[in-house]
Design a protein around this motif. Structure first.
Motif, PDB file in Angstrom:
ATOM      1  N   THR A  57       0.831  -1.214   0.000  1.00 14.30           N
ATOM      2  CA  THR A  57       0.000   0.000   0.000  1.00 14.30           C
ATOM      3  C   THR A  57       0.861   1.258   0.000  1.00 14.30           C
ATOM      4  OG1 THR A  57      -1.719   1.292   1.137  1.00 14.30           O
ATOM      5  CG2 THR A  57      -0.243   0.019   2.543  1.00 14.30           C
ATOM      6  N   ARG A  58       0.336   2.282  -0.654  1.00 15.01           N
ATOM      7  CA  ARG A  58       0.960   3.602  -0.527  1.00 15.01           C
ATOM      8  C   ARG A  58       0.590   4.153   0.846  1.00 15.01           C
ATOM      9  NH1 ARG A  58      -0.721   7.216  -5.576  1.00 15.01           N
ATOM     10  NH2 ARG A  58       0.736   8.687  -4.613  1.00 15.01           N
ATOM     11  N   TYR A  75      -7.103   7.109   6.672  1.00 21.55           N
ATOM     12  CA  TYR A  75      -6.665   5.877   6.012  1.00 21.55           C
ATOM     13  C   TYR A  75      -5.773   5.053   6.940  1.00 21.55           C
ATOM     14  CZ  TYR A  75      -4.491   2.540   2.874  1.00 21.55           C
ATOM     15  OH  TYR A  75      -4.042   1.369   2.305  1.00 21.55           O
ATOM     16  N   LEU A  97      -6.476   1.261   7.722  1.00 21.85           N
ATOM     17  CA  LEU A  97      -5.456   0.268   7.382  1.00 21.85           C
ATOM     18  C   LEU A  97      -5.110  -0.584   8.610  1.00 21.85           C
ATOM     19  CD1 LEU A  97      -3.283  -0.873   5.377  1.00 21.85           C
ATOM     20  CD2 LEU A  97      -1.764   0.949   6.188  1.00 21.85           C
ATOM     21  N   ILE A 100       4.481  -0.561   3.297  1.00 22.89           N
ATOM     22  CA  ILE A 100       3.888   0.772   3.164  1.00 22.89           C
ATOM     23  C   ILE A 100       4.942   1.675   2.527  1.00 22.89           C
ATOM     24  CG2 ILE A 100       2.762   2.701   4.345  1.00 22.89           C
ATOM     25  CD1 ILE A 100       2.096   0.758   6.644  1.00 22.89           C
ATOM     26  N   HIS A 124      -4.829   4.820  -0.841  1.00 24.07           N
ATOM     27  CA  HIS A 124      -5.882   4.266   0.019  1.00 24.07           C
ATOM     28  C   HIS A 124      -6.429   2.921  -0.462  1.00 24.07           C
ATOM     29  CE1 HIS A 124      -6.418   8.828   0.914  1.00 24.07           C
ATOM     30  NE2 HIS A 124      -5.316   8.336   1.439  1.00 24.07           N
ATOM     31  N   THR A 125      -5.546   2.162  -1.105  1.00 23.50           N
ATOM     32  CA  THR A 125      -5.899   0.851  -1.653  1.00 23.50           C
ATOM     33  C   THR A 125      -4.816  -0.150  -1.264  1.00 23.50           C
ATOM     34  OG1 THR A 125      -6.927   1.964  -3.536  1.00 23.50           O
ATOM     35  CG2 THR A 125      -6.401  -0.368  -3.825  1.00 23.50           C
ATOM     36  N   ILE A 126      -5.242  -1.339  -0.850  1.00 22.89           N
ATOM     37  CA  ILE A 126      -4.281  -2.390  -0.507  1.00 22.89           C
ATOM     38  C   ILE A 126      -4.270  -3.409  -1.637  1.00 22.89           C
ATOM     39  CG2 ILE A 126      -3.726  -4.241   1.126  1.00 22.89           C
ATOM     40  CD1 ILE A 126      -5.524  -2.589   3.153  1.00 22.89           C
ATOM     41  N   ARG A 131      -7.563  -6.759  -4.436  1.00 20.08           N
ATOM     42  CA  ARG A 131      -7.441  -5.334  -4.118  1.00 20.08           C
ATOM     43  C   ARG A 131      -8.518  -4.910  -3.143  1.00 20.08           C
ATOM     44  NH1 ARG A 131      -4.460  -1.986  -8.398  1.00 20.08           N
ATOM     45  NH2 ARG A 131      -3.281  -3.676  -9.334  1.00 20.08           N
ATOM     46  N   LYS A 166     -10.015  -1.457  -1.728  1.00 16.36           N
ATOM     47  CA  LYS A 166     -10.025   0.012  -1.711  1.00 16.36           C
ATOM     48  C   LYS A 166     -10.734   0.434  -0.434  1.00 16.36           C
ATOM     49  CE  LYS A 166     -12.019   3.683  -4.549  1.00 16.36           C
ATOM     50  NZ  LYS A 166     -11.373   4.871  -4.645  1.00 16.36           N
TER      51      LYS A 166
END
Ligand code: F6P
Length: 195
Positions: free
Chosen positions: A7-8, A33, A37, A145, A174-176, A190, A192
């Motif tokens: 993830t970002r 987020y 998370l 991350i 905001h997406t894994i 994915r 979101k």
């Protein structure tokens, strides 16, 4: 099989302003987020005692990891965002206006283009090698991350995407992205968690 979760970081102040690079904190939305998370990771990796959380050395990933409890956290310089060199802190518009030749060369060959006094995607791919070796060695799940360019490179490696696509892979906030390496190949999911 053990999953790798990519993830970002949560939205940063620089993301809001459209500035590249930098080392700003996360925004309120980014904080939201980080909580979502942590909640997701807590549930997904509940019984995974050996799991670990890997971040870059930049504030925005460390802050995003901070609500996650119960797992060791490791900071990797190799997970830091692509170094934009002299363009660090600028918007794409500013680069286009003030350094049009740089802007054009990057557009022409985003994979090989190296920012003056900074890095190219190829440089990033190269410096990720030790991270990839370590990820492959892990038997327990890992949550990574990191940042847009770095995650494009990591994702491309695991999803077996061609080199030339790397700089253009979609990597939303905001997406894994969950990757599982099974006998039949890679399975991807994915999640979101928010916009
Ligand atoms: O804008 C967020 C960001 O992570 C910047 O820090 C970085 O320079 C950029 O994305 C990388 O994406 P691209 O290679 O598409 O410019």
């Amino acid at each position: 099989p053990r999953p790798i979760l990519l993830t970002r970081h949560g939205e940063s102040q620089d993301n809001v302003r459209g500035r590249i690079g930098g080392d700003t904190a996360i925004s309120e939305k980014g904080e939201l987020y980080s909580k979502k998370l942590a909640n997701f990771v807590g549930k997904r990796l509940k019984s995974e005692r050996a799991a670990s959380i890997w971040t870059s050395t930049l504030q925005r990933t460390i802050l995003t990891a901070s609500p996650i409890v119960g797992f060791p956290k490791i900071q990797w310089r190799a997970l830091d965002e692509i170094n934009a060199g002299v363009c660090d802190g600028m918007t794409y518009e500013e680069i286009k206006k003030n350094m049009p030749e740089e802007y054009e060369s990057r557009k022409k060959d985003k994979l090989r283009y190296r920012y003056p006094r900074g890095e190219s995607y190829l440089d990033v791919i190269q410096r990720l090698e030790p991270v990839i070796i370590e990820l492959e060695r892990q038997r327990a799940p890992v949550v990574v991350i990191s940042h847009q360019a770095v995650l494009r490179a990591l994702y491309a490696y695991f999803a077996d995407r061609p080199l030339k696509e790397v700089p253009h892979i979609e990597m939303p906030l905001h997406t894994i992205i969950e990757i599982q390496m099974g006998v039949t190949g890679v399975v991807e999911k994915r999640y979101k968690l928010m916009d």
